[in-house]
Design an enzyme around this catalytic site. Sequence first.
Site, PDB file in Angstrom:
ATOM      1  N   SER A 134      -7.593 -43.767  18.109  1.00 19.39           N
ATOM      2  CA  SER A 134      -8.844 -43.178  18.295  1.00 19.39           C
ATOM      3  C   SER A 134      -9.978 -43.523  17.103  1.00 19.39           C
ATOM      4  O   SER A 134      -9.125 -43.663  15.874  1.00 19.39           O
ATOM      5  CB  SER A 134      -8.899 -41.676  18.391  1.00 19.39           C
ATOM      6  OG  SER A 134     -10.294 -41.381  18.524  1.00 19.39           O
ATOM      7  N   LYS A 189      -3.284 -37.685  22.752  1.00 14.52           N
ATOM      8  CA  LYS A 189      -4.479 -38.645  22.834  1.00 14.52           C
ATOM      9  C   LYS A 189      -5.539 -38.196  23.919  1.00 14.52           C
ATOM     10  O   LYS A 189      -7.079 -38.210  23.853  1.00 14.52           O
ATOM     11  CB  LYS A 189      -4.434 -40.217  23.069  1.00 14.52           C
ATOM     12  CG  LYS A 189      -5.670 -41.154  23.062  1.00 14.52           C
ATOM     13  CD  LYS A 189      -6.579 -40.829  22.055  1.00 14.52           C
ATOM     14  CE  LYS A 189      -7.687 -41.863  21.854  1.00 14.52           C
ATOM     15  NZ  LYS A 189      -8.189 -42.595  22.834  1.00 14.52           N
ATOM     16  N   HIS A 192      -7.376 -35.116  23.037  1.00 17.23           N
ATOM     17  CA  HIS A 192      -8.314 -35.519  22.140  1.00 17.23           C
ATOM     18  C   HIS A 192      -9.639 -35.867  22.825  1.00 17.23           C
ATOM     19  O   HIS A 192     -10.519 -35.587  22.466  1.00 17.23           O
ATOM     20  CB  HIS A 192      -7.596 -36.692  21.101  1.00 17.23           C
ATOM     21  CG  HIS A 192      -8.950 -37.174  20.341  1.00 17.23           C
ATOM     22  ND1 HIS A 192      -9.578 -38.218  21.013  1.00 17.23           N
ATOM     23  CD2 HIS A 192      -9.086 -37.192  19.145  1.00 17.23           C
ATOM     24  CE1 HIS A 192     -10.495 -38.694  20.159  1.00 17.23           C
ATOM     25  NE2 HIS A 192     -10.329 -38.092  18.999  1.00 17.23           N
ATOM     26  N   ASN A 193      -9.305 -36.688  23.723  1.00 15.79           N
ATOM     27  CA  ASN A 193     -10.478 -37.196  24.433  1.00 15.79           C
ATOM     28  C   ASN A 193     -11.109 -36.022  25.354  1.00 15.79           C
ATOM     29  O   ASN A 193     -12.405 -36.145  25.472  1.00 15.79           O
ATOM     30  CB  ASN A 193     -10.179 -38.484  25.613  1.00 15.79           C
ATOM     31  CG  ASN A 193      -9.834 -39.681  24.561  1.00 15.79           C
ATOM     32  OD1 ASN A 193      -9.570 -39.489  23.522  1.00 15.79           O
ATOM     33  ND2 ASN A 193     -10.290 -40.871  25.501  1.00 15.79           N
ATOM     34  N   GLU A 196     -13.130 -34.495  22.902  1.00 15.87           N
ATOM     35  CA  GLU A 196     -14.399 -35.086  22.819  1.00 15.87           C
ATOM     36  C   GLU A 196     -15.635 -34.865  23.519  1.00 15.87           C
ATOM     37  O   GLU A 196     -16.560 -34.825  23.417  1.00 15.87           O
ATOM     38  CB  GLU A 196     -13.903 -36.432  22.674  1.00 15.87           C
ATOM     39  CG  GLU A 196     -14.899 -37.591  22.341  1.00 15.87           C
ATOM     40  CD  GLU A 196     -14.383 -39.131  22.395  1.00 15.87           C
ATOM     41  OE1 GLU A 196     -15.059 -39.928  23.352  1.00 15.87           O
ATOM     42  OE2 GLU A 196     -13.552 -39.207  21.540  1.00 15.87           O
TER      43      GLU A 196
END
Length: 488
Positions: A134, A189, A192-193, A196
């Site tokens: 990222s 991940k 995380h996205n 986001e």
Amino acid sequence: MTTPSEPQTDIAVIGLAVMGQNLILNMNDHGFKVVAFNRTVSKVDDFLDNEAKGTEIVGAHTVEELVAQLKKPRRVMLMVKAGEAVDATISQLLPHLEAGDIIIDGGNSLFTDTERRLKEVEAKGLLYIGTGVSGGEEGARNGPSIMPGGSPAAWPHVKDIFQAISAKVEDGTPCCDWVGEGGAGHYVKMVHNGIEYGDMQLIGEAYQLMRDHLGMSAEAMAAVFAEWNKGELDSFLIQITAEILAFKDTDGTPLVDKILDKAGQKGTGKWTVISSADLAQPVTLISEAVYARCISALKQQRVAASAVLKGPNAKFEGDAEVFIEQIRQALYASKIVSYTQGYMLMRAAAEEYSWNLNYGGIALMWRGGCIIRSRFLGDIKTAYDNEPKLTNLLLDSFFVKAIDANQGAWREVIASAAKAGIPLPAMSSALSFYDAYRTERLPANLLQAQRDYFGAHTYQLLDNPDGEPVHTNWTGRGGITSSSSYNA
């Protein structure tokens, strides 16, 4: 190109789009010798003649040539589009690799695909890593957040490379560490996205409140976000929001005002929502952020509806500076809930898939290099350092105090927006989650009675919550047989 008699390169990278190129250049800067390859081989020569000119980077025109240049165990990193392209590239590589060699998928692959590929690759004696990367092109070039998982035996062979090229926090600690087995790296991940998505939606809602309710200009809002970035909201996304709002088009007007209000998405937010449903975790804020993008895509319908569907047109009355500060507090409180839900989801996934996740370590990995990097993540790391088995971030003393200090403003902002007809799906869902989580008794007793009434789905009793499920013949016309076992 000539192949040396003794392999000289440390790692290969396949895929020369922006992320792949920048990771290669980053590796070269840190003293690792990289061989570059791309399906369209002309891109290899273009890269060597331009961006990689004057470096130690070498190229390959075939998979055979690529493999021949690699030291053992061979390390091959794929930076190709998630999905079929990853499977096709692995199939192309496998005949040329040997037991102990390592394939690394650095794209945004779905974690279940990573788990499948790992089993297939390990069955042939090779090792496999699925790693989240990222930070966008800037992060790839100067230091991304890297979240590797997969075959544990592969980690010692890539650790030095990954930790060297990753972002570093203030004390030099790399924003990269081993996440866990299987698809754990890509799962983290994915979350995380999803977070986001939530952060971006929350910022968008704060922007809309200032633009539509307070009537502020882009320039004035840029100053507000720049000021917010000096405090507890200090983050990459707040920083770039200030810069975007301040950016002028060639005619001197704010470029942001000319951009179509129709958001795109690549799927990782959707994957997060699907996984949350599979694991029965109420990741409501991220869900609303995903659906907010969906409703933004209905631009033509919204334009038509705006001429027909009526709502309040309340003008703001009050102290604008006070309200701006309340928006900041509402954004901060909502952000706490967003990360709380993301961590709830990772905890549930770790239990479901037998991963041993280091939650404080994940916060550290996200502390630098990645899109959601922020001061706030340091507080999360501290929470898990203090209590590694913390069940919910909202129960940490720091966040208990933070919510308590900000929830009055949070409620005021949401109430004002409702009265003005301004949608705040993410902020509102965050508050609803907070209120539900802190409520000792929810109305699910009525819901369960309804299920039992029409479908004999049974219920349990308050005075015997672990006892046998109960079915009632509510009408006197039903039977005594229940349809299925109780499932809370």
